[in-house]
Design a protein around this motif. Structure first.
Motif, mmCIF file in Angstrom:
data_model
loop_
_atom_site.group_PDB
_atom_site.id
_atom_site.type_symbol
_atom_site.label_atom_id
_atom_site.label_comp_id
_atom_site.label_asym_id
_atom_site.label_seq_id
_atom_site.Cartn_x
_atom_site.Cartn_y
_atom_site.Cartn_z
ATOM 1 N N PRO A 110 2.089 71.656 -12.738
ATOM 2 C CA PRO A 110 2.041 70.417 -13.528
ATOM 3 C C PRO A 110 2.502 70.654 -14.963
ATOM 4 O O PRO A 110 2.490 71.779 -15.476
ATOM 5 C CB PRO A 110 0.559 70.025 -13.481
ATOM 6 C CG PRO A 110 -0.021 70.775 -12.335
ATOM 7 C CD PRO A 110 0.755 72.053 -12.250
ATOM 8 N N LEU A 111 2.887 69.552 -15.609
ATOM 9 C CA LEU A 111 3.314 69.592 -17.007
ATOM 10 C C LEU A 111 2.651 68.444 -17.756
ATOM 11 O O LEU A 111 2.714 67.291 -17.319
ATOM 12 C CB LEU A 111 4.838 69.453 -17.096
ATOM 13 C CG LEU A 111 5.449 69.229 -18.489
ATOM 14 C CD1 LEU A 111 5.171 70.413 -19.401
ATOM 15 C CD2 LEU A 111 6.949 68.979 -18.389
ATOM 16 N N VAL A 112 2.023 68.780 -18.878
ATOM 17 C CA VAL A 112 1.397 67.787 -19.755
ATOM 18 C C VAL A 112 2.248 67.686 -21.014
ATOM 19 O O VAL A 112 2.549 68.707 -21.645
ATOM 20 C CB VAL A 112 -0.047 68.202 -20.118
ATOM 21 C CG1 VAL A 112 -0.653 67.220 -21.106
ATOM 22 C CG2 VAL A 112 -0.900 68.294 -18.859
ATOM 23 N N ARG A 113 2.636 66.468 -21.381
ATOM 24 C CA ARG A 113 3.527 66.265 -22.526
ATOM 25 C C ARG A 113 2.809 65.456 -23.599
ATOM 26 O O ARG A 113 2.404 64.317 -23.361
ATOM 27 C CB ARG A 113 4.813 65.553 -22.113
ATOM 28 C CG ARG A 113 5.558 66.242 -20.971
ATOM 29 C CD ARG A 113 6.900 65.577 -20.675
ATOM 30 N NE ARG A 113 7.879 65.913 -21.699
ATOM 31 C CZ ARG A 113 8.427 65.047 -22.532
ATOM 32 N NH1 ARG A 113 8.078 63.760 -22.491
ATOM 33 N NH2 ARG A 113 9.322 65.416 -23.425
ATOM 34 N N ALA A 114 2.666 66.057 -24.800
ATOM 35 C CA ALA A 114 2.095 65.358 -25.954
ATOM 36 C C ALA A 114 3.217 65.144 -26.955
ATOM 37 O O ALA A 114 3.783 66.110 -27.477
ATOM 38 C CB ALA A 114 0.973 66.183 -26.577
ATOM 39 N N THR A 141 4.623 60.391 -23.935
ATOM 40 C CA THR A 141 3.415 61.143 -23.637
ATOM 41 C C THR A 141 2.977 60.839 -22.206
ATOM 42 O O THR A 141 2.836 59.668 -21.835
ATOM 43 C CB THR A 141 2.302 60.781 -24.630
ATOM 44 O OG1 THR A 141 2.691 61.222 -25.942
ATOM 45 C CG2 THR A 141 0.988 61.407 -24.260
ATOM 46 N N CYS A 142 2.788 61.895 -21.418
ATOM 47 C CA CYS A 142 2.479 61.685 -19.996
ATOM 48 C C CYS A 142 2.000 62.999 -19.395
ATOM 49 O O CYS A 142 1.990 64.035 -20.054
ATOM 50 C CB CYS A 142 3.732 61.206 -19.248
ATOM 51 S SG CYS A 142 5.087 62.421 -19.227
ATOM 52 N N TRP A 143 1.613 62.926 -18.123
ATOM 53 C CA TRP A 143 1.481 64.171 -17.373
ATOM 54 C C TRP A 143 2.130 64.010 -16.015
ATOM 55 O O TRP A 143 2.121 62.936 -15.420
ATOM 56 C CB TRP A 143 0.047 64.668 -17.291
ATOM 57 C CG TRP A 143 -0.873 64.073 -16.268
ATOM 58 C CD1 TRP A 143 -1.665 62.985 -16.406
ATOM 59 C CD2 TRP A 143 -1.118 64.580 -14.947
ATOM 60 N NE1 TRP A 143 -2.389 62.764 -15.276
ATOM 61 C CE2 TRP A 143 -2.086 63.730 -14.356
ATOM 62 C CE3 TRP A 143 -0.640 65.668 -14.209
ATOM 63 C CZ2 TRP A 143 -2.572 63.927 -13.058
ATOM 64 C CZ3 TRP A 143 -1.113 65.873 -12.911
ATOM 65 C CH2 TRP A 143 -2.065 65.006 -12.355
ATOM 66 N N ILE A 144 2.766 65.096 -15.569
ATOM 67 C CA ILE A 144 3.580 65.107 -14.354
ATOM 68 C C ILE A 144 2.993 66.147 -13.411
ATOM 69 O O ILE A 144 2.696 67.275 -13.831
ATOM 70 C CB ILE A 144 5.047 65.472 -14.691
ATOM 71 C CG1 ILE A 144 5.587 64.577 -15.811
ATOM 72 C CG2 ILE A 144 5.927 65.376 -13.457
ATOM 73 C CD1 ILE A 144 6.852 65.116 -16.462
ATOM 74 N N ASP A 145 2.797 65.781 -12.158
ATOM 75 C CA ASP A 145 2.191 66.744 -11.233
ATOM 76 C C ASP A 145 3.232 67.744 -10.733
ATOM 77 O O ASP A 145 4.422 67.668 -11.073
ATOM 78 C CB ASP A 145 1.457 66.038 -10.092
ATOM 79 C CG ASP A 145 2.383 65.354 -9.087
ATOM 80 O OD1 ASP A 145 3.605 65.610 -9.117
ATOM 81 O OD2 ASP A 145 1.883 64.559 -8.277
ATOM 82 N N SER A 146 2.806 68.678 -9.914
ATOM 83 C CA SER A 146 3.673 69.775 -9.489
ATOM 84 C C SER A 146 4.776 69.330 -8.539
ATOM 85 O O SER A 146 5.672 70.114 -8.228
ATOM 86 C CB SER A 146 2.839 70.881 -8.826
ATOM 87 O OG SER A 146 2.140 70.371 -7.699
ATOM 88 N N VAL A 174 -8.531 66.024 -20.646
ATOM 89 C CA VAL A 174 -7.600 66.226 -21.752
ATOM 90 C C VAL A 174 -7.393 64.922 -22.515
ATOM 91 O O VAL A 174 -7.273 63.853 -21.904
ATOM 92 C CB VAL A 174 -6.243 66.752 -21.237
ATOM 93 C CG1 VAL A 174 -5.261 66.952 -22.387
ATOM 94 C CG2 VAL A 174 -6.432 68.055 -20.469
ATOM 95 N N ALA A 175 -7.347 65.014 -23.841
ATOM 96 C CA ALA A 175 -6.987 63.888 -24.697
ATOM 97 C C ALA A 175 -5.639 64.192 -25.342
ATOM 98 O O ALA A 175 -5.496 65.219 -26.030
ATOM 99 C CB ALA A 175 -8.047 63.651 -25.772
ATOM 100 N N LEU A 176 -4.656 63.346 -25.096
ATOM 101 C CA LEU A 176 -3.325 63.506 -25.667
ATOM 102 C C LEU A 176 -3.168 62.515 -26.818
ATOM 103 O O LEU A 176 -3.288 61.301 -26.618
ATOM 104 C CB LEU A 176 -2.261 63.252 -24.602
ATOM 105 C CG LEU A 176 -2.360 64.122 -23.337
ATOM 106 C CD1 LEU A 176 -1.372 63.660 -22.287
ATOM 107 C CD2 LEU A 176 -2.133 65.579 -23.678
ATOM 108 N N ASN A 221 3.911 70.657 -23.133
ATOM 109 C CA ASN A 221 5.056 70.493 -24.027
ATOM 110 C C ASN A 221 4.652 69.643 -25.222
ATOM 111 O O ASN A 221 4.118 68.541 -25.065
ATOM 112 C CB ASN A 221 6.230 69.835 -23.296
ATOM 113 C CG ASN A 221 7.404 69.547 -24.226
ATOM 114 O OD1 ASN A 221 7.761 68.403 -24.434
ATOM 115 N ND2 ASN A 221 7.984 70.579 -24.788
ATOM 116 N N LEU A 222 4.867 70.180 -26.415
ATOM 117 C CA LEU A 222 4.652 69.449 -27.655
ATOM 118 C C LEU A 222 6.020 69.073 -28.208
ATOM 119 O O LEU A 222 6.869 69.949 -28.411
ATOM 120 C CB LEU A 222 3.914 70.315 -28.677
ATOM 121 C CG LEU A 222 2.709 71.136 -28.204
ATOM 122 C CD1 LEU A 222 2.131 71.938 -29.360
ATOM 123 C CD2 LEU A 222 1.643 70.234 -27.603
#
Length: 550
Positions: free
Chosen positions: A451-455, A461-466, A235-237, A421-422
């Motif tokens: 997990p949650l990916v935040r752009a 901007t980050c990603w958080i695991d479960s 993924v590219a954020l 999440n945008l």
């Protein structure tokens, strides 16, 4: 008010998590021995200080006048909740705290406090923690809800402890903090009353300490388990860091869109399966303007990449003859590698006074309380995004939808690979809003086991695991979370045919929170009935479980 400032400091950016474990006790201590009206005023003052400090970033909105009005009005409203908590907590205390002349000392108060048996003091601590949770449940729902800086979110870095949220939701962490805080208050009273008995205070904190130790140990054991090797999505954020003033400036639309395309092109020089743009990244209405839509579709075709973008959308009314005769939506779109719009999601939970004006038809003056000139229409359903060739299912959220504990479970199914999440916090400059927003989002991953990916436009901007661990955070060349750039991430996916094991919270929702609401209602009715008995008896002296009105 100092106790309220201490509470505010437990949240980002200051983020001293330990303050959340002492601030509730400090707030109650400042109201000890006071009349009911005084306890309410003291709680209100503490809450007012807390919200003014922790929500200071509202003042960073780049317009004149409105931010101060909104900041002040929101603090005025939210402060009612800590005021109610202080008032009801002392009304529930199972003894009178006499504040008459000659007894208003900590020594005297501690003696009165400790005249209550240990079991009833501990019950009071538990009841007060339940009241705190009940009030947070109300904040999260009333007037469309504002579950921002719930007490538990201050503990987002303590990942072993917050695993309890998979059962209780974020409210369980708040319960633990308040229970522990008031138990510490009880211990302090013992130390003041019995300073020569070194171990006397231990009995006051041993029960919450044992529970905390057990929960921390259980959470730690969960986190250290070996992780399975899983397929990954590349993924590219994209974080464009567009100033809010440029988003509002139509003359800047072409320039900022060109910069966004260039930044995306740089990111796509890497091997990427999915590229994500944040909320408000696209100027104008994407389905109406070929000058906007075609470069995006061309980018997808050229690089054979899926793209999720944040953009406004519209739906004309029946018989509409002009664009204004439409419903407008804060939306996201999924673009396929073939360069086609294949799905769209419309934001369901709108920001009051930011995306809609409440009661505008009946109270026209309300439009003067905000800078927005129109309102979005809320979406009516969850829309999962399917990356068909990659066997991936994603659920999009927009803006602050990821701070609502009761909303997010609707977006998670047994085959959801991750949430996206945008968001655009560019409204608030380079303040604490970005960190506070991300801290709340951490709990959605633990609560739902996904997990949650935040752009984001300008962080975080980050990603958080479960399990609620922030695995990767975007920082620019200067180390700032707010600047422009892109982040490459590998997000673990479910195995083909694998089903996600639902958490207790995902299955049962706010069962713990509603239990606390029920306890609070019972206690409140009990207090009201006692007051009624006092009035019927024709006396001004409070009965047991009330506080003198001196």
């Amino acid at each position: 008010m100092g106790a309220g400032v201490v509470l505010a400091a437990s949240f980002p950016k200051i983020g001293i998590a330990g303050f959340a474990w002492i601030a509730p006790a400090l707030i109650l201590l400042s109201a000890i021995g006071k009349s009911p009206k005084q306890t309410f005023r003291i709680g209100y003052a503490a809450g007012f200080a807390h919200y003014l400090v922790s929500l200071y970033w509202l003042l960073l909105i780049p317009v004149t006048g409105f931010p101060i009005l909104g900041w002040f009005a929101l603090a005025v409203y939210l402060s009612l909740y800590p005021a109610l908590w202080v008032w009801l907590s002392w009304r529930m205390f199972p003894a009178r705290m006499d504040s008459s002349a000659g007894t208003s000392t900590f020594q005297a108060w501690s003696e009165q406090f400790l005249s209550v048996p240990w079991s009833r003091r501990m019950a009071w601590c538990l009841f007060s923690a339940a009241v705190w949770v009940a009030l947070e449940m109300t904040i999260a729902r009333l007037f469309s809800g504002f579950p921002w800086n719930l007490l538990g979110s201050s503990q987002y870095k303590i990942t072993p402890l917050i695993q309890i949220a998979s059962i209780t939701g974020i409210y369980g962490v708040a319960f633990l903090a308040v229970w522990t805080s008031l138990s510490i208050l009880c211990a302090v009273m013992v130390i003041i009353r019995k300073p020569t008995i070194r171990s006397a205070w231990i009995g006051e904190i041993i029960l919450p300490a044992a529970v905390l130790l057990a929960l921390y140990g259980s959470g730690y054991h969960k986190l250290v388990q070996p992780e399975r090797q899983r397929p990954e999505l590349k993924v590219a954020l994209i974080q464009p860091s567009i100033p809010q003033t440029e988003i509002w400036d139509r003359q800047e639309s072409s320039n900022r869109f060109r910069q966004l395309i260039e930044l995306s092109g740089q990111a796509l020089t890497n091997e990427v399966d999915l590229m994500i743009w944040p909320e408000a990244a696209v100027p104008g209405l994407i389905r109406m303007d070929d000058d906007i839509s075609q470069p995006i579709l061309d980018l997808a075709r050229k690089h054979k990449v899926w793209i999720i973008i944040g953009a406004d959308d519209f739906k004309p009314h029946p018989g509409a003859v002009k664009l204004s005769d439409s419903d407008f939506y804060n939306s996201s779109f999924l673009v396929s590698p073939e360069g086609e719009f294949v799905a769209s999601y419309r934001k369901r939970n709108l920001v009051i006074f930011g995306e809609y004006i409440p009661l505008a038809k009946w109270l026209p003056f309300m439009k003067y309380l905000t800078i927005i000139t129109g309102s979005f229409t809320p979406g009516d359903r969850v829309v999962p995004y399917f990356l068909t060739d990659l066997h991936t299912r994603i659920s999009p959220l927009i803006c602050f939808e990821d701070v609502f504990p009761d909303l997010v479970p609707e977006y998670v199914s047994e085959d959801t690979d991750f949430l996206v999440n945008l968001t655009n916090n560019g409204w608030f400059g380079e303040g604490a809003a970005q960190w506070q927003h991300a801290a709340a989002a951490v709990f959605r991953t633990v609560e739902n086991g996904v997990p949650l990916v935040r752009a984001c436009n300008n962080g975080l901007t980050c990603w958080i695991d479960s399990a609620g661990r922030m695995r990767q955070i975007f920082r620019d060349a200067q180390g700032s979370i707010y600047g422009p750039g892109f982040m490459l991430a590998r997000i673990p996916l479910l195995e083909p045919g694998e089903k996600r094991i639902p958490t207790f919270y995902h299955q049962h929702g706010d069962l713990f929170g509603w239990t606390c609401v029920g306890i609070t209602v019972i206690q409140l009715l009990r207090v009201l009935l006692q007051n009624r008995k006092v009035r019927r008896a024709g006396t001004t002296q409070p009965v047991e479980n009330t506080v003198d009105k001196s």
